[in-house]
Design a protein around this motif. Structure first.
Motif, short mmCIF file in Angstrom:
data_model
loop_
_atom_site.label_atom_id
_atom_site.label_comp_id
_atom_site.label_asym_id
_atom_site.label_seq_id
_atom_site.Cartn_x
_atom_site.Cartn_y
_atom_site.Cartn_z
N TYR A 81 -4.61 2.34 7.52
CA TYR A 81 -3.87 3.60 7.44
C TYR A 81 -3.97 4.44 8.72
O TYR A 81 -5.00 4.46 9.39
CB TYR A 81 -4.40 4.46 6.28
CG TYR A 81 -3.84 4.09 4.94
CD1 TYR A 81 -2.88 4.88 4.32
CD2 TYR A 81 -4.27 2.94 4.28
CE1 TYR A 81 -2.36 4.54 3.08
CE2 TYR A 81 -3.76 2.59 3.03
CZ TYR A 81 -2.80 3.39 2.44
OH TYR A 81 -2.28 3.05 1.21
N VAL B 297 -8.60 5.79 -1.92
CA VAL B 297 -9.20 4.50 -1.52
C VAL B 297 -8.81 3.41 -2.50
O VAL B 297 -8.41 2.30 -2.10
CB VAL B 297 -10.74 4.64 -1.42
CG1 VAL B 297 -11.38 3.26 -1.22
CG2 VAL B 297 -11.11 5.56 -0.27
N GLU B 298 -8.90 3.70 -3.79
CA GLU B 298 -8.56 2.68 -4.79
C GLU B 298 -7.07 2.36 -4.76
O GLU B 298 -6.68 1.19 -4.85
CB GLU B 298 -8.97 3.16 -6.18
CG GLU B 298 -8.82 2.08 -7.25
CD GLU B 298 -9.41 2.49 -8.58
OE1 GLU B 298 -8.72 2.34 -9.61
OE2 GLU B 298 -10.57 2.96 -8.59
N GLN C 206 0.84 -1.20 0.00
CA GLN C 206 0.00 0.00 0.00
C GLN C 206 0.88 1.26 0.00
O GLN C 206 1.85 1.33 0.75
CB GLN C 206 -0.90 0.01 1.25
CG GLN C 206 -1.96 -1.09 1.24
CD GLN C 206 -2.68 -1.15 2.57
OE1 GLN C 206 -2.07 -1.46 3.59
NE2 GLN C 206 -3.97 -0.85 2.55
N PRO D 173 -9.92 1.63 8.05
CA PRO D 173 -10.18 0.18 7.93
C PRO D 173 -9.22 -0.53 6.97
O PRO D 173 -9.10 -1.76 7.02
CB PRO D 173 -11.62 0.13 7.40
CG PRO D 173 -12.23 1.42 7.80
CD PRO D 173 -11.11 2.42 7.70
N LEU D 174 -8.55 0.24 6.12
CA LEU D 174 -7.57 -0.34 5.19
C LEU D 174 -6.17 -0.35 5.80
O LEU D 174 -5.19 -0.67 5.12
CB LEU D 174 -7.57 0.44 3.88
CG LEU D 174 -8.89 0.40 3.09
CD1 LEU D 174 -8.82 1.34 1.88
CD2 LEU D 174 -9.20 -1.02 2.64
N GLY E 6 -6.16 -0.06 -2.16
CA GLY E 6 -6.67 -1.42 -2.31
C GLY E 6 -8.12 -1.58 -1.94
O GLY E 6 -8.64 -2.70 -1.92
N GLY E 7 -8.81 -0.45 -1.67
CA GLY E 7 -10.22 -0.52 -1.31
C GLY E 7 -11.13 -0.24 -2.49
O GLY E 7 -10.67 0.00 -3.62
N THR E 8 -12.42 -0.28 -2.23
CA THR E 8 -13.43 0.02 -3.24
C THR E 8 -14.14 1.32 -2.84
O THR E 8 -14.73 1.39 -1.76
CB THR E 8 -14.46 -1.11 -3.34
OG1 THR E 8 -13.80 -2.32 -3.69
CG2 THR E 8 -15.51 -0.79 -4.39
N TYR F 254 -12.64 6.05 5.62
CA TYR F 254 -12.40 5.17 4.47
C TYR F 254 -11.03 4.50 4.52
O TYR F 254 -10.88 3.34 4.11
CB TYR F 254 -12.54 5.96 3.17
CG TYR F 254 -13.93 6.49 2.92
CD1 TYR F 254 -15.05 5.65 2.95
CD2 TYR F 254 -14.15 7.85 2.67
CE1 TYR F 254 -16.33 6.15 2.74
CE2 TYR F 254 -15.42 8.35 2.45
CZ TYR F 254 -16.50 7.49 2.49
OH TYR F 254 -17.78 7.98 2.27
N LEU F 255 -10.01 5.21 5.04
CA LEU F 255 -8.66 4.65 5.00
C LEU F 255 -8.27 3.87 6.27
O LEU F 255 -7.47 2.94 6.19
CB LEU F 255 -7.64 5.76 4.76
CG LEU F 255 -7.59 6.35 3.35
CD1 LEU F 255 -6.43 7.33 3.22
CD2 LEU F 255 -7.47 5.27 2.28
#
Length: 445
Positions: free
Chosen positions: A103, A275-276, A14, A100-101, A279-281, A97-98
């Motif tokens: 960050y 987000v993309e 990431q 949970p990924l 690696g997220g949607t 948004y970030l």
């Protein structure tokens, strides 16, 4: 430690994100955009990355612009459309948004957003942006999670009292054609340009810290200028000098150095891009489109970009003067809801504008510019190619009737999408300011 950091970042899946934003800087004034400001660090970044020629924001003032960036939604849609505003509770931001990924998401410098539940950014330690960058990047060396950090300068927002104005010779400055040429205007420009150089120094310092701590190779860096300066016909207007922004992006191995991209993009595209890339949607509620194809070299992105402005919530603002706009690569359409009301803002109390008014008493050109700033027709239409400073209004001309009708339909559809009811939305703007519309004294900074 430096070698370990470089290795760790090279292997990371990431990317990190560094976003640096100015405060009230007309894009045309930056060196690599043909401007007169001394900006060696930003200019060098443009040679290392991609410079965008058609980047736009949805509102020409600080608070709704920042809400727009961090939420990935248009201002009226989140309720954050007047200045000194806040988003509707329950709105999600880049933090939601970030995180949970995996960050860390932080912000250093000027915030101008709320409420805290919508924007729960980490606050790095350190006095000033460069010191905060040093502290934050050093701390990140000991952790495996990627980071996203926003560095928000206060330059070159008025009052222009930072930097070295003596670098700029007032008598030699080239003023934009919509300015009235007075000694007061020229002197103010030297101080304003000096503060752009201060911002450029901050950019250079942050990038040096990024390199020092070994994060350059896996970091997407974006630098933007925000809305135009508080000189007339820029900030608080929907002309390009108010809504268009400089944007430079550097991402080693992902963005080809020294490239220029003419795609039409918006600040609202940044959240889905991050987000993309992480690696997220992107969530369906987001209004933007990921810029990853554009970073890869695609020269097309959007056919239309949009703008909105309300004078409620700004210092010395008109009681109601709503503006909406839509722009293509070729034309700009502007709708002024209340053309019978005088347009006002705090800049009209400045020594510069007062010098315009004084000159207007005996100078027809100055009188025309002062009048045009105060009074606007209901509809404005401009051919951006022939008239980049939006001075020759084509609205109502038969040969442009089809263009005008098409752009009106596009603007109407966008407003419907945002839940924007035009003048009714303007009259409700006070409900979305932090002080409920009650005027109180504020420092310009």
């Amino acid at each position: 430690m430096l070698c370990l950091a470089v290795t760790r970042q090279a292997e990371a899946k990431q990317p990190n994100f560094v976003f640096i934003i100015a405060d009230d800087c007309t894009f045309r004034d930056i060196g690599c955009y043909g401007g007169q400001a001394h900006t060696p660090h930003i200019d060098r970044l443009a040679t290392e990355g991609m410079r965008f020629t058609r980047c736009f924001q949805a509102a020409p003032m600080c608070s709704p612009t920042r809400h727009n960036i961090y939420t990935g939604q248009y201002p009226v849609k989140t309720g954050a459309y007047p200045n000194h505003t806040q988003a509707n509770r329950g709105t999600k931001s880049i933090v939601h948004y970030l995180k949970p990924l995996g960050y860390r998401v932080a912000l250093s410098g000027k915030s101008h957003v709320g409420p805290k539940a919508v924007f729960p950014f980490e606050k790095p330690e350190g006095e000033g942006l460069v010191a905060a960058a040093d502290h934050f990047f050093r701390e990140c060396q000991g952790r495996d999670d990627p980071f996203c950090i926003f560095f928000c300068s206060r330059e070159p927002h008025s009052p222009w009292d930072q930097g070295d104005p003596s670098r700029y010779d007032a008598s030699q400055l080239k003023l934009p054609p919509y300015f009235v040429d007075t000694p007061e205007t020229r002197e103010a420009m030297t101080r304003y340009l000096a503060e752009i150089t201060v911002f450029d120094d901050e950019v250079g310092g942050i990038l040096n810290q990024l390199d020092k701590h070994g994060f350059r190779d896996n970091t997407l860096v974006i630098v933007v200028s925000e809305q135009g300066s508080s000189m007339p016909f820029a900030k608080w207007t929907c002309y390009d000098s108010g809504l268009q922004s400089a944007m430079i992006a550097r991402w080693p191995g992902k963005i080809q150095p020294g490239t220029v991209n003419h795609a039409m993009i918006e600040y609202v595209d940044l959240v889905p891009t991050y987000v993309e890339a992480a690696g997220g949607t992107p969530a369906p509620v987001l209004d933007g489109k990921s810029l990853l194809p554009v970073f890869a070299g695609k020269q097309e992105h959007k056919d239309h970009v949009f703008g909105e402005m309300t004078t409620r919530g700004i210092i010395n603002g008109s009681s109601t003067f709503g503006i909406r706009s839509v722009r293509t690569k070729d034309f700009k359409y502007i709708w002024n809801f209340t053309p019978d009301i005088e347009f006002r803002n705090v800049a009209m109390k400045s020594p510069e504008f007062k010098s315009w008014e004084a000159k207007a008493a005996a100078d027809a050109d100055a009188a025309d510019k002062v009048r045009r700033y105060r009074k606007r027709p209901a509809i404005e239409l401009y051919d951006i190619h022939k008239d980049p400073f939006e001075w020759h209004n084509l609205a109502g001309k038969p040969e442009y009737a089809a263009v005008q009708a098409k752009l009106k339909a596009e603007l109407d559809a966008w407003m419907k999408h945002c839940g924007d009811k035009g003048q009714q939305t303007e009259l409700e703007a006070d409900q979305h300011t932090k002080n409920g519309g009650k005027k109180k004294k504020r420092k310009n900074k």
